[in-house]
Write an enzyme that holds these catalytic residues in place. Structure first.
Site, PDB file in Angstrom:
ATOM      1  N   ARG A  96       0.832  -1.211   0.000  1.00 14.41           N
ATOM      2  CA  ARG A  96       0.000   0.000   0.000  1.00 14.41           C
ATOM      3  C   ARG A  96       0.866   1.260   0.000  1.00 14.41           C
ATOM      4  O   ARG A  96       0.527   2.250  -0.641  1.00 14.41           O
ATOM      5  CB  ARG A  96      -0.968   0.013   1.185  1.00 14.41           C
ATOM      6  CG  ARG A  96      -2.055  -1.029   1.074  1.00 14.41           C
ATOM      7  CD  ARG A  96      -2.928  -0.818  -0.172  1.00 14.41           C
ATOM      8  NE  ARG A  96      -3.822  -1.927  -0.375  1.00 14.41           N
ATOM      9  CZ  ARG A  96      -3.711  -2.827  -1.348  1.00 14.41           C
ATOM     10  NH1 ARG A  96      -2.748  -2.753  -2.222  1.00 14.41           N
ATOM     11  NH2 ARG A  96      -4.578  -3.802  -1.469  1.00 14.41           N
ATOM     12  N   GLU A  99       2.086   1.488  -3.437  1.00 13.47           N
ATOM     13  CA  GLU A  99       0.972   1.978  -4.252  1.00 13.47           C
ATOM     14  C   GLU A  99       0.789   3.487  -4.064  1.00 13.47           C
ATOM     15  O   GLU A  99       0.582   4.223  -5.034  1.00 13.47           O
ATOM     16  CB  GLU A  99      -0.305   1.236  -3.859  1.00 13.47           C
ATOM     17  CG  GLU A  99      -1.534   1.682  -4.616  1.00 13.47           C
ATOM     18  CD  GLU A  99      -2.784   0.965  -4.130  1.00 13.47           C
ATOM     19  OE1 GLU A  99      -3.600   0.612  -4.990  1.00 13.47           O
ATOM     20  OE2 GLU A  99      -2.944   0.765  -2.902  1.00 13.47           O
ATOM     21  N   SER A 122      15.385  14.836   2.012  1.00 16.31           N
ATOM     22  CA  SER A 122      16.359  13.883   2.540  1.00 16.31           C
ATOM     23  C   SER A 122      15.689  12.735   3.281  1.00 16.31           C
ATOM     24  O   SER A 122      14.736  12.935   4.033  1.00 16.31           O
ATOM     25  CB  SER A 122      17.317  14.599   3.494  1.00 16.31           C
ATOM     26  OG  SER A 122      18.205  13.672   4.090  1.00 16.31           O
TER      27      SER A 122
END
Length: 156
Positions: A96, A99, A122
């Site tokens: 997820r 995704e 960073s």
């Protein structure tokens, strides 16, 4: 002297030992982190093989998990970082996040560049936090804060 790892093997094996000890002792990551002086996210990442721990924190963790001296020393070594060894992750929770970056990565990039200019956020000078909050529609929501220092691109 701080040592570095050449492969992921030793830290992966130590992670397995840590997870088993955590379960055997019925400890949460928050309980393991207590007394280290470091954030829950950083120490958890270290226990999962992504960061070295300072000596004092490694000793605190080692005492709580009954790690031997070699394991405590290994916790202080520079790991080979990264957790996507086989391409797209198959674990549903990790997927997820993958995704989310697939869907929102270009949006985040565009907004970072629009607000800050050409550069990066960073992952070294970085803080991570996760909170569980009530959802007004029922259930819970995860509030995840990624707090990284902006580093502008420098022409050379």
């Amino acid at each position: 002297m701080i040592q570095t790892q050449a492969t992921r093997t030793a830290r992966q094996e130590l992670t397995e030992v840590i997870i088993l000890a955590k379960a055997r002792k019925d400890l949460s990551f928050a309980q393991i982190v207590d007394g280290t002086g470091l954030s829950e996210a950083f120490v958890t990442a270290a226990l999962l093989g992504q960061h070295p721990l300072p000596e004092s924190a490694a000793k605190v963790v080692g005492d709580k998990l009954d790690l031997d001296a070699d394991q405590v020393a290994l916790l202080q070594s520079m790991p080979v970082r990264g957790s996507f060894f086989d391409g797209v992750p198959s674990d549903p929770t990790i997927y997820r996040f993958y995704e989310m970056m697939s869907v929102y990565g270009t949006t985040l990039k565009a907004l970072v560049h629009e607000k800050f200019g050409d550069g990066i956020i960073s992952a070294i000078n970085f803080k991570l936090d996760i909170k569980k909050v009530e959802d007004p529609d029922g259930g819970h929501r995860a509030v995840i804060t990624l707090d990284g220092k902006y580093l502008p691109t420098k022409p050379f």
